[in-house]
Design an enzyme around this catalytic site. Structure first.
Site, short mmCIF file in Angstrom:
data_model
loop_
_atom_site.label_atom_id
_atom_site.label_comp_id
_atom_site.label_asym_id
_atom_site.label_seq_id
_atom_site.Cartn_x
_atom_site.Cartn_y
_atom_site.Cartn_z
N ASP A 9 0.83 -1.20 0.00
CA ASP A 9 0.00 0.00 0.00
C ASP A 9 0.87 1.25 0.00
OD1 ASP A 9 0.91 -0.49 2.59
OD2 ASP A 9 -1.01 -0.11 3.57
N ASP A 31 7.32 4.05 3.01
CA ASP A 31 7.86 5.29 3.58
C ASP A 31 9.35 5.11 3.86
OD1 ASP A 31 7.36 3.79 5.98
OD2 ASP A 31 5.55 4.91 6.34
#
Length: 180
Positions: A105, A108
């Protein structure tokens, strides 16, 4: 601009479902081009729980045979990354000798991707490719290449389209950012 409230936090629209859909179309087009002639069907690895909606949308758009496998990893508590990646559920199928497309998804820091690539290598994957819906370039601290990135976003906390705040908010079809 729509706002939603979850627990003690308010979020505002950052990315609409229409924008997500167009970005997923582009990723699927590239995957179709790159994997259409695979001798053995590749594995689409759904990283639970956040990638469920992205995986579902992506699968509707690919036109090559594939096997679906899942794994569950944890690295967040509340709105912060712990910096540690824990395996909450192992691979749901054998991937020995297979090409694996990691369906994430969001990427980071990249710590989860590095841990996941090691898990796949240890499990005997022939190769692994990172296919993420969202990428936060300013938070990324790893050298691992990201093969398919649908969208780049700022380093802000987001929910919706599979992403959560303490397991809530995954069901929204748009993506919302913390309204500070």
């Amino acid at each position: 601009m729509k706002k939603v409230k979850i627990k003690d936090k308010t979020f505002r629209t950052l990315i609409t479902y229409q924008q997500l859909s167009e970005a997923i179309d582009r990723v699927a087009e590239n995957l179709n081009k790159d994997f259409k002639d695979c001798e053995q069907p590749p594995v689409l690895l759904c990283v639970l729980n956040g990638s469920i909606m992205y995986m579902s949308e992506l699968m509707k758009r690919i036109d090559f045979d594939c096997q679906v496998v899942s794994i569950k990893l944890k690295s967040y508590e509340g709105t912060n990354t712990t910096g540690k990646v824990k395996q909450a559920m192992g691979l749901t199928s054998d991937i020995t000798g297979r090409k694996v497309i990691i369906v994430e998804d969001i990427v980071d820091t990249g710590n989860t991707i590095v841990a996941l690539k090691q898990i796949l290598a240890d499990a005997g994957a022939q190769a692994s490719y990172v296919c993420t819906l969202l990428h936060k370039p300013e938070a990324y601290v790893q050298n691992e290449p990201l093969d398919y990135v649908a969208m780049e976003i700022p380093n802000k906390f987001i929910i919706g389209f599979g992403l959560d705040y303490d397991e809530l908010g995954r069901n929204y079809k748009d993506i919302y950012v913390l309204d500070e």
